[in-house]
Design a protein around this motif. Structure first.
Motif, mmCIF file in Angstrom:
data_model
loop_
_atom_site.group_PDB
_atom_site.id
_atom_site.type_symbol
_atom_site.label_atom_id
_atom_site.label_comp_id
_atom_site.label_asym_id
_atom_site.label_seq_id
_atom_site.Cartn_x
_atom_site.Cartn_y
_atom_site.Cartn_z
ATOM 1 N N LEU A 36 0.782 -1.228 0.000
ATOM 2 C CA LEU A 36 0.000 0.000 0.000
ATOM 3 C C LEU A 36 0.818 1.285 0.000
ATOM 4 N N GLY A 37 2.082 1.180 0.351
ATOM 5 C CA GLY A 37 2.807 2.417 0.578
ATOM 6 C C GLY A 37 3.615 2.935 -0.591
ATOM 7 N N LEU A 38 4.083 2.052 -1.460
ATOM 8 C CA LEU A 38 5.085 2.477 -2.427
ATOM 9 C C LEU A 38 4.795 2.001 -3.839
ATOM 10 N N VAL A 39 5.262 2.780 -4.810
ATOM 11 C CA VAL A 39 5.282 2.298 -6.189
ATOM 12 C C VAL A 39 6.716 1.851 -6.428
ATOM 13 N N LEU A 40 6.932 0.553 -6.311
ATOM 14 C CA LEU A 40 8.295 0.022 -6.254
ATOM 15 C C LEU A 40 9.140 0.328 -7.478
ATOM 16 N N ASP A 41 8.486 0.361 -8.659
ATOM 17 C CA ASP A 41 9.258 0.568 -9.882
ATOM 18 C C ASP A 41 9.650 2.021 -10.119
ATOM 19 N N GLU A 42 9.082 2.909 -9.339
ATOM 20 C CA GLU A 42 9.365 4.336 -9.534
ATOM 21 C C GLU A 42 10.513 4.783 -8.631
ATOM 22 N N PRO A 43 11.194 5.868 -9.026
ATOM 23 C CA PRO A 43 12.295 6.366 -8.203
ATOM 24 C C PRO A 43 11.811 6.969 -6.883
ATOM 25 N N ILE A 44 12.764 7.228 -6.003
ATOM 26 C CA ILE A 44 12.459 7.827 -4.711
ATOM 27 C C ILE A 44 11.704 9.142 -4.893
ATOM 28 N N THR A 45 12.148 9.959 -5.857
ATOM 29 C CA THR A 45 11.532 11.271 -6.088
ATOM 30 C C THR A 45 10.015 11.160 -6.258
ATOM 31 N N LYS A 46 9.587 10.236 -7.125
ATOM 32 C CA LYS A 46 8.148 10.101 -7.409
ATOM 33 C C LYS A 46 7.400 9.609 -6.181
ATOM 34 N N ASN A 47 8.016 8.713 -5.438
ATOM 35 C CA ASN A 47 7.347 8.152 -4.272
ATOM 36 C C ASN A 47 7.180 9.172 -3.155
ATOM 37 N N VAL A 48 8.197 9.991 -2.948
ATOM 38 C CA VAL A 48 8.135 10.970 -1.861
ATOM 39 C C VAL A 48 7.046 12.010 -2.121
ATOM 40 N N GLU A 75 10.920 18.707 -7.140
ATOM 41 C CA GLU A 75 10.711 17.312 -6.750
ATOM 42 C C GLU A 75 12.024 16.715 -6.231
ATOM 43 N N THR A 76 13.100 16.984 -6.952
ATOM 44 C CA THR A 76 14.412 16.477 -6.556
ATOM 45 C C THR A 76 14.848 17.120 -5.247
ATOM 46 N N LYS A 77 14.622 18.432 -5.127
ATOM 47 C CA LYS A 77 15.030 19.151 -3.927
ATOM 48 C C LYS A 77 14.315 18.572 -2.699
ATOM 49 N N THR A 78 13.008 18.367 -2.853
ATOM 50 C CA THR A 78 12.222 17.810 -1.752
ATOM 51 C C THR A 78 12.745 16.430 -1.345
ATOM 52 N N SER A 79 12.973 15.579 -2.345
ATOM 53 C CA SER A 79 13.433 14.222 -2.025
ATOM 54 C C SER A 79 14.813 14.255 -1.396
ATOM 55 N N GLU A 80 15.658 15.153 -1.868
ATOM 56 C CA GLU A 80 16.999 15.300 -1.274
ATOM 57 C C GLU A 80 16.884 15.681 0.203
ATOM 58 N N TYR A 81 15.927 16.581 0.472
ATOM 59 C CA TYR A 81 15.735 17.011 1.856
ATOM 60 C C TYR A 81 15.429 15.807 2.742
#
Ligand SMILES: Nc1ncnc2c1ncn2[C@@H]1O[C@H](COP(=O)(O)OP(=O)(O)OP(=O)(O)O)[C@@H](O)[C@H]1O
Ligand SMILES: [Mg+2]
Length: 506
Positions: free
Chosen positions: A352-364, A383-389
């Motif tokens: 329920l929590g993650l889209v496994l095939d997608e990168p961290i950026t999309k999931n966050v 999107e990248t900045k947020t995920s980096e944070y």
């Protein structure tokens, strides 16, 4: 004593990641060998190398097993030698019966036809060995995770196991189910079966391991012989993180404000069985700045309560009232619940929590796209900045946020799920078993984040099966049993015994 397994100078590289470098592991015949280390340290990878998931030739180093140089091309090869691995994420097929699962790919046949009487009879024998009495025809989806874990072991026993590898078998289990599983391991040891146990529950490791190998950042950093040395949780932690950890729970200044979330007379019916009431008129609330725990046994209805409040994600014929900051709110769909100010971190990150095939950026950013968009257009830099944070804040171990989530270690996947819901900036965050499969150091980071949310005046609800964690973190603890709240304790008066007394009393 004879050495059953020796892995020498194992090095395994993935694009951009050196998961293992020159790792040594020696396991004696008949012992319980624990493998511990932080999330992403390389534990699962090492076991996948051993069992042929990563075939010979895809890693460097040597594996000596039962006196021979091993070069497994796949799992079937290692299974033939009696090496059976039970992975971190269970691999049973929910829609098949216990018997079908046990003999899947290994059917009991008579003249080429599957023989059900034989299959059932053998299954019964195997189930007995692991202490289960459910009928072999029971569908796996109808039994809880604790029993599923035992079915996995029964399946291993059906294959003449000599070396049993368990990757975090008790992560999703209640204390009593965990205890059952551990005593089963001790029994198997009596029968001469060797096991390798990966676990973040260091009290269990301390209890049953004969030897402990510690991995850190892809290297083996310590080897502890528990028969010769005095071991404690503290000494294991020291070896794992490279320093002593004074406190398991961060300090917090309690500043509890007005009532934030209130749920009244919440009633939920089973999605399929129309006459079964799953949540029975529950009342609970959370104040600003408060961390509230929900204790209870597996199956007591905690997840069903949380999911039904969060966008009616579970159940039918839901009734009751939800208010946030004194205002009645509509939580009948997930977007509405998010809009109202709720977030829910699921216990089941895979489903329920993650889209496994997608990168961290999309999931966050998945649950808060407006947060990274302008005029309805997605801003990928944002999107990248947020995920980096979040990568930094949560210490998600990966070289780049472009990494697909499927390639992260189990614990690091959990941190991505948490990041996703934190980014929705909820007023009230409901966390369902948030530290399952998380190493001790990262747990501390997650606790600190919870404290930070509370300090910002938000409310936090933590569902957990680990009582020490509830007692260490919560201002107030509700106890749930059979779909009803059966007790409520303030931090000062709460203790493991008192929580249990509510559960047992009913
Ligand atoms: N298929 C893969 N592709 C790329 N990187 C991978 C892959 N599998 C694992 N890794 C990386 O290798 C490292 C070790 O991962 P591994 O899953 O072995 O950790 P672990 O010790 O089992 O952690 P956890 O306790 O979180 O389960 C991590 O940095 C992980 O991101
Ligand atoms: Mg792992």
């Amino acid at each position: 004593m004879t050495t059953l397994l020796e892995m020498k100078k194992i090095t395994k590289t993935f694009p951009g990641v050196k998961a293992l470098s020159d790792v040594d592991l020696a396991v004696e015949e008949g012992e319980i060998h624990a493998l511990v280390g932080e999330n992403g340290a390389g534990k699962s990878t090492l076991m996948k190398v051993l069992s042929g998931v990563y075939p010979h030739g895809s890693y460097e180093g040597e594996i000596h097993y039962a006196g021979e140089l091993a070069s497994f091309a796949n799992i079937a090869d290692s299974e033939k030698k009696g090496i059976i691995i039970i992975h971190q994420e269970l691999a049973l097929v929910p829609q098949l019966s216990i018997a079908e699962n046990i003999f899947l790919g290994n059917e009991v046949a008579r003249s080429g036809v599957i023989s059900w009487p034989d299959t059932y009879q053998r299954t019964e024998g195997l189930l007995k060995k692991v202490g289960l009495s459910d009928p072999p025809a029971t569908l796996v989806e109808k039994i809880g995770v604790g029993k599923q874990q035992l079915v996995e072991i029964a399946k291993a026993l059906s294959k003449d196991v000599r070396l049993l590898i368990l990757d975090e078998p008790t992560a999703a289990l209640s204390e009593s189910d965990s205890a059952k599983l551990l005593s089963l391991l001790l029994e198997l040891k009596q029968q001469g079966i060797t096991s390798i146990l990966i676990s973040h529950k260091l009290n269990e490791v301390e209890q049953i391991a004969d030897t402990i190998t510690v991995l850190r950042d892809g290297s083996s950093v310590a080897n502890i012989d528990c028969r010769k040395e005095e071991v404690s949780e503290a000494s294991i932690i020291q070896a794992m993180v490279g320093r002593a950890m004074e406190n398991r729970y961060p300090e917090r200044e309690r500043k509890i404000g007005e009532e934030l979330l209130s749920v009244k007379n919440w009633t939920v019916w089973h999605p399929e069985q129309a006459d079964r009431k799953v949540i029975k008129g529950v009342d609970f609330n959370v104040h600003a700045g408060e961390i509230v725990g929900i204790a209870g046994l597996m199956g007591s209805g905690r997840t069903e309560l949380a999911m039904s409040v969060f966008g009616h994600s579970y159940g039918r014929n839901i009734s009751g009232e939800v208010t946030l900051g004194g205002q009645k709110v509509d939580v009948s769909t997930v977007p509405k619940a998010i809009f109202a100010g709720l977030a829910y971190v699921t216990e089941d990150r895979k489903a329920l929590g993650l889209v496994l095939d997608e990168p961290i950026t999309k999931n966050v950013t998945l649950a808060n796209l407006p947060g990274v968009s302008k005029y309805g257009v997605l801003n990928t830099a944002e999107e990248t900045k947020t995920s980096e944070y979040y990568r930094k804040a949560m210490n998600i171990r990966t070289p780049t946020v472009a990494q697909r989530v499927v390639n992260l270690s189990g614990g690091n996947q959990q941190k991505v799920v948490l990041s996703k819901w934190l980014f929705t900036q909820p007023d009230v965050l409901i966390m369902d078993e948030p530290t399952r499969g998380i190493d001790v150091g990262a747990k501390f980071e997650i606790y600190s984040l919870m404290n930070q949310l509370a300090a910002e005046g938000r409310g936090v609800v933590m569902i957990s099966s680990e009582m020490p964690e509830l007692l260490g973190m919560c201002d107030r603890i509700y106890v749930m049993n059979e779909g009803a709240l059966v007790g409520e304790l303030d931090a000062e008066e709460a203790s493991q015994e008192r929580i249990m007394s509510f559960i047992v009393r009913k």
